[in-house]
Design an enzyme around this catalytic site. Structure first.
Site, short mmCIF file in Angstrom:
data_model
loop_
_atom_site.label_atom_id
_atom_site.label_comp_id
_atom_site.label_asym_id
_atom_site.label_seq_id
_atom_site.Cartn_x
_atom_site.Cartn_y
_atom_site.Cartn_z
N HIS A 12 7.07 9.38 -6.57
CA HIS A 12 6.21 8.22 -6.34
C HIS A 12 6.69 7.01 -7.12
O HIS A 12 6.70 5.88 -6.61
CB HIS A 12 4.76 8.55 -6.72
CG HIS A 12 4.01 9.30 -5.66
ND1 HIS A 12 4.18 10.65 -5.46
CD2 HIS A 12 3.12 8.89 -4.73
CE1 HIS A 12 3.40 11.04 -4.46
NE2 HIS A 12 2.75 9.99 -3.99
N PRO A 52 0.85 -1.17 0.00
CA PRO A 52 0.00 0.00 0.00
C PRO A 52 0.88 1.22 0.00
O PRO A 52 1.61 1.45 0.95
CB PRO A 52 -0.76 -0.10 1.31
CG PRO A 52 0.16 -0.81 2.18
CD PRO A 52 0.95 -1.75 1.31
N TYR A 53 0.86 1.96 -1.05
CA TYR A 53 1.87 2.97 -1.27
C TYR A 53 1.24 4.29 -1.57
O TYR A 53 0.34 4.38 -2.35
CB TYR A 53 2.72 2.51 -2.45
CG TYR A 53 3.43 3.58 -3.17
CD1 TYR A 53 2.87 4.15 -4.28
CD2 TYR A 53 4.65 4.02 -2.71
CE1 TYR A 53 3.52 5.14 -4.96
CE2 TYR A 53 5.30 5.00 -3.39
CZ TYR A 53 4.74 5.56 -4.49
OH TYR A 53 5.41 6.55 -5.15
N GLY A 54 1.69 5.35 -0.93
CA GLY A 54 1.17 6.65 -1.32
C GLY A 54 1.08 7.66 -0.22
O GLY A 54 1.90 7.70 0.67
#
Length: 350
Positions: free
Chosen positions: A254, A157-159
């Site tokens: 990102h 889960p990235y962000g």
């Protein structure tokens, strides 16, 4: 492999030569060797759409999930026109708060990673509707994490999330193989240098929007002038100091973070130029970028604002080899202004 965040109600595939009925046998439901399938929540929004564009350019498979409360379907259509090939891009109209829908989407998609941008994000609005912000940013993130656990996926889960959501993600990661990369950033400006995407906030949100949007609205005559809230801060010129990051640089950070994510590891990075600019400096840069002598009205402070907020990006430079490249305020604003002038109605053709 990694895997991911997501949401749901109905799925819209914006391709005329594909069936409008979503099939579990589609390319999006299968892991494919050499192809990374990234879910971009909030992908119809300003930052999310730019992230999706970069991912698609870099040959990622992308699923955008957005309830369009802040995003623009027009941005998704631009991306679909640019990348019409089967298996490149799908759009899911949905709300992260719908737990049942989240589980359904996980069952029907093979995600490898996620960039989480789906959140309400206006300081002024948050002071008036704090519970809405806690629910949107924190509760929805928790629902998504629970869905990941239920589906027993290897997760990345990235962000972007606020502090409370960050804590939830970090605590959750301790019991899984989750690879977590959290990026912290502040005031985002600019737009796609090639003029394909830009910022087009919903009309009712203009009052709470970014200062760049307000500057452009003033330059276009949509509003009579720019309102600067607070000139008595303990800064060089009395106005707030912020670290403005160009959206192109932000998206690059990102993508680099995604490439460096490792299972059972948590990376937290500040993304910025490392240099603060005052609101007065920003306004002057906007005047030069637009060529308009924007009228400025100075008012009392806005609740929730701090005098100075800028980042120390040394960690991301050292570990991910990232550094902001678009650091000229005037140039970033000129690029964004060019898009604004050619899209007077946002993504609408009316």
């Amino acid at each position: 492999m990694f895997a991911a965040f997501c949401i749901t109600v109905c799925i819209i595939i914006l391709k005329q030569n594909q069936s409008p009925t979503y099939s579990s046998l589609s390319l999006f439901s299968q892991h494919e060797l050499g192809v990374t399938h990234v879910l971009v929540t909030g992908g119809a929004g300003y930052i999310g759409s730019h992230a999706a564009l970069r991912l698609l350019k870099d040959s990622y498979r992308v699923t955008i999930v957005d309830n369009l409360s802040r995003g623009n379907l027009g941005a998704v259509k631009v991306l679909q026109d640019l990348f019409p090939e089967p298996g490149r891009l799908q759009f899911i109209y949905a709300d992260l708060g719908d737990g049942k829908a989240v589980n359904k989407i996980f069952a029907e998609n093979a995600f490898d990673a996620v960039m989480h941008f789906a959140a309400v994000a206006y300081v002024g609005e948050s002071t008036m509707e704090p519970l809405r912000y806690y629910h949107n940013i924190t509760s929805n993130t928790l629902i998504v994490l629970e869905a990941m656990a239920a589906h027993k996926l290897p997760i990345n889960p990235y962000g972007k999330a606020k502090k409370m959501a960050e804590d939830i993600i970090i605590d959750f990661s301790k019991t899984t193989d989750m690879a977590v990369m959290i990026l912290r950033y502040f005031n985002v400006i600019g737009s796609d240098p090639e003029g394909r995407l830009g910022e087009a906030p919903q009309p009712e949100l203009r009052e709470h929007g970014r200062i760049s949007g307000a500057c452009f609205d003033a330059a276009r005559g949509i509003i009579p002038g720019l309102k600067v809230k607070g000139i008595d801060y303990k800064t060089a010129d009395g106005t707030c100091v912020r670290d403005y990051i160009d959206v192109t640089d932000l998206v690059d950070a990102h993508v680099k973070a995604l490439a460096h994510a490792k299972p059972r590891k948590v990376g937290i990075y500040n993304v910025g130029t490392g240099k603060g600019r005052s609101v007065k400096e920003f306004v002057e840069a906007c005047k030069k970028a637009t060529g308009v002598d924007i009228k400025v009205e100075y008012l009392n402070r806005r609740p929730g604002d701090y005098a100075e907020v800028f980042s120390d990006p040394s960690k991301i430079k050292q570990e991910l080899n990232w550094k902001a490249q678009y650091t000229d305020l005037k140039k970033s604003l000129q690029i964004a202004w060019k898009w604004q002038k050619s899209h007077l109605n946002g993504y609408s053709h009316s």
